[in-house]
Design a protein around this motif. Structure first.
Motif, PDB file in Angstrom:
ATOM      1  N   PHE A 112      21.540 -10.903 -50.047  1.00 26.31           N
ATOM      2  CA  PHE A 112      21.475  -9.710 -49.206  1.00 26.31           C
ATOM      3  C   PHE A 112      20.110  -9.611 -48.525  1.00 26.31           C
ATOM      4  O   PHE A 112      20.031  -9.363 -47.321  1.00 26.31           O
ATOM      5  N   LEU A 113      19.040  -9.811 -49.297  1.00 30.43           N
ATOM      6  CA  LEU A 113      17.692  -9.761 -48.720  1.00 30.43           C
ATOM      7  C   LEU A 113      17.488 -10.869 -47.694  1.00 30.43           C
ATOM      8  O   LEU A 113      16.865 -10.650 -46.645  1.00 30.43           O
ATOM      9  N   PHE A 114      18.024 -12.048 -47.962  1.00 31.02           N
ATOM     10  CA  PHE A 114      17.906 -13.156 -47.018  1.00 31.02           C
ATOM     11  C   PHE A 114      18.622 -12.820 -45.710  1.00 31.02           C
ATOM     12  O   PHE A 114      18.072 -13.019 -44.620  1.00 31.02           O
ATOM     13  N   VAL A 115      19.845 -12.300 -45.813  1.00 32.83           N
ATOM     14  CA  VAL A 115      20.616 -11.946 -44.613  1.00 32.83           C
ATOM     15  C   VAL A 115      19.891 -10.837 -43.843  1.00 32.83           C
ATOM     16  O   VAL A 115      19.787 -10.887 -42.612  1.00 32.83           O
ATOM     17  N   CYS A 116      19.366  -9.844 -44.581  1.00 33.28           N
ATOM     18  CA  CYS A 116      18.617  -8.774 -43.916  1.00 33.28           C
ATOM     19  C   CYS A 116      17.380  -9.346 -43.222  1.00 33.28           C
ATOM     20  O   CYS A 116      17.051  -8.940 -42.103  1.00 33.28           O
ATOM     21  N   GLY A 117      16.693 -10.283 -43.876  1.00 27.91           N
ATOM     22  CA  GLY A 117      15.524 -10.912 -43.270  1.00 27.91           C
ATOM     23  C   GLY A 117      15.875 -11.677 -42.009  1.00 27.91           C
ATOM     24  O   GLY A 117      15.162 -11.588 -41.003  1.00 27.91           O
ATOM     25  N   PHE A 120      16.698  -9.147 -39.339  1.00 28.06           N
ATOM     26  CA  PHE A 120      15.447  -8.535 -38.877  1.00 28.06           C
ATOM     27  C   PHE A 120      14.698  -9.489 -37.952  1.00 28.06           C
ATOM     28  O   PHE A 120      14.190  -9.068 -36.904  1.00 28.06           O
ATOM     29  N   ALA A 121      14.635 -10.775 -38.334  1.00 25.38           N
ATOM     30  CA  ALA A 121      13.951 -11.768 -37.498  1.00 25.38           C
ATOM     31  C   ALA A 121      14.644 -11.901 -36.145  1.00 25.38           C
ATOM     32  O   ALA A 121      13.979 -11.962 -35.102  1.00 25.38           O
ATOM     33  N   LEU A 122      15.978 -11.947 -36.137  1.00 21.83           N
ATOM     34  CA  LEU A 122      16.713 -12.061 -34.879  1.00 21.83           C
ATOM     35  C   LEU A 122      16.493 -10.836 -33.982  1.00 21.83           C
ATOM     36  O   LEU A 122      16.271 -10.970 -32.775  1.00 21.83           O
ATOM     37  N   VAL A 123      16.547  -9.647 -34.585  1.00 20.19           N
ATOM     38  CA  VAL A 123      16.328  -8.427 -33.809  1.00 20.19           C
ATOM     39  C   VAL A 123      14.891  -8.397 -33.281  1.00 20.19           C
ATOM     40  O   VAL A 123      14.661  -8.048 -32.116  1.00 20.19           O
ATOM     41  N   SER A 124      13.936  -8.776 -34.121  1.00 24.45           N
ATOM     42  CA  SER A 124      12.532  -8.803 -33.688  1.00 24.45           C
ATOM     43  C   SER A 124      12.329  -9.786 -32.543  1.00 24.45           C
ATOM     44  O   SER A 124      11.622  -9.480 -31.573  1.00 24.45           O
ATOM     45  N   MET A 125      12.949 -10.964 -32.644  1.00 23.77           N
ATOM     46  CA  MET A 125      12.834 -11.949 -31.566  1.00 23.77           C
ATOM     47  C   MET A 125      13.457 -11.416 -30.282  1.00 23.77           C
ATOM     48  O   MET A 125      12.890 -11.611 -29.194  1.00 23.77           O
ATOM     49  N   ARG A 126      14.581 -10.739 -30.396  1.00 23.47           N
ATOM     50  CA  ARG A 126      15.253 -10.185 -29.220  1.00 23.47           C
ATOM     51  C   ARG A 126      14.381  -9.105 -28.569  1.00 23.47           C
ATOM     52  O   ARG A 126      14.235  -9.067 -27.349  1.00 23.47           O
ATOM     53  N   ILE A 127      13.819  -8.228 -29.401  1.00 23.40           N
ATOM     54  CA  ILE A 127      12.949  -7.175 -28.877  1.00 23.40           C
ATOM     55  C   ILE A 127      11.727  -7.791 -28.205  1.00 23.40           C
ATOM     56  O   ILE A 127      11.326  -7.352 -27.117  1.00 23.40           O
TER      57      ILE A 127
END
Length: 186
Positions: A112-117, A120-127
Motif C-alpha cells: 500500500f505504501l509503495f503504491v501510494c509512493g 505520489f511520484a506520478l502526481v508530483s511529476m505531472r504537477i
C-alpha cells in the motif's frame, strides 16, 4: 509419529510444532497399545481448527492433511474397541502453520505504501510538468509582448519625428522664431 517434509519424528519428542507456509503437508501416525485387542482397535481423529468433527479412521492409524491453511491446530486421536465407547489417546499435538509473508498485514501495508509512493511520484511529476509548461508559456508570452512593444516603439519614432518637424516648420513659416527655437530645443 509425525512426518514433516519427508522427515518422520516419533512422538512424544515435543508437543508443539511450527510449520512454514510451504511445509504444510503432514501425515500423523498414532497408536493405542492393547496387547489383547490390538488388531481390533478402531480409531478416530480430529484436527481442531480444521476438522469440524472427528474423522472415523477404522483401523487406519494415520491421518493425512495437505495444504493446511495458516493457523493454530490441535490434533486429537481416540480409540475404541466397540465403536461406541471412545478413549482419548494421551498425547495431543499442537501445530502452527505460519502465514506466507505475502499474506501478512505488514506486506499489505508495504505494498500500500509503495503504491501510494508511486502515485505520489506520478502526481508530483505531472504537477512539475504542468508548472514547467506554464512557465515556458508565460516566458513566451512575455517575450511576445516585449517584441510587440518594441515594434510599436519603432513605429512611433518616425511618426513622432514627422509631427515634430511639421510643427517646427509651421512655426518657421509663421515667422515665430522664439516658439520654433523652443520646440526644437525640447
Amino acid at each position: 509419529a509425525i512426518e514433516l517434509a519427508d522427515t518422520t519424528i516419533t512422538l512424544p519428542q515435543q508437543t508443539h510444532y511450527n510449520l512454514s507456509h510451504n511445509k504444510n503437508n503432514i501425515s500423523l501416525s498414532f497408536l493405542a497399545v492393547d496387547l489383547q485387542y490390538g488388531p481390533s482397535i478402531q480409531y478416530r481423529y480430529q484436527l481442531e481448527g480444521y476438522d469440524q468433527a472427528y474423522v472415523y479412521a477404522g483401523m487406519e492409524r494415520t491421518a493425512r492433511y495437505t495444504n493446511l491453511p495458516a493457523g493454530n491446530y490441535t490434533f486429537k486421536a481416540e480409540a475404541s474397541l466397540n465403536g461406541f465407547d471412545w478413549f482419548a489417546l494421551k498425547n495431543n499435538l499442537s501445530l502452527s502453520v505460519a502465514k506466507a509473508f505475502w499474506k501478512t498485514w505488514w506486506f499489505f501495508a508495504a505494498v500500500f505504501l509503495f503504491v501510494c509512493g508511486v502515485l505520489f511520484a506520478l502526481v508530483s511529476m505531472r504537477i512539475k510538468k504542468i508548472k514547467t509548461d506554464e512557465t515556458t508559456k508565460r516566458n513566451f508570452e512575455n517575450q511576445l509582448a516585449q517584441l510587440r512593444m518594441n515594434l510599436l516603439r519603432t513605429q512611433m519614432n518616425p511618426h513622432f519625428l514627422f509631427n515634430s518637424i511639421n510643427s517646427i516648420n509651421s512655426f518657421i513659416l509663421k515667422n515665430d522664431r522664439h516658439n520654433a527655437s523652443g520646440y526644437l530645443t525640447k
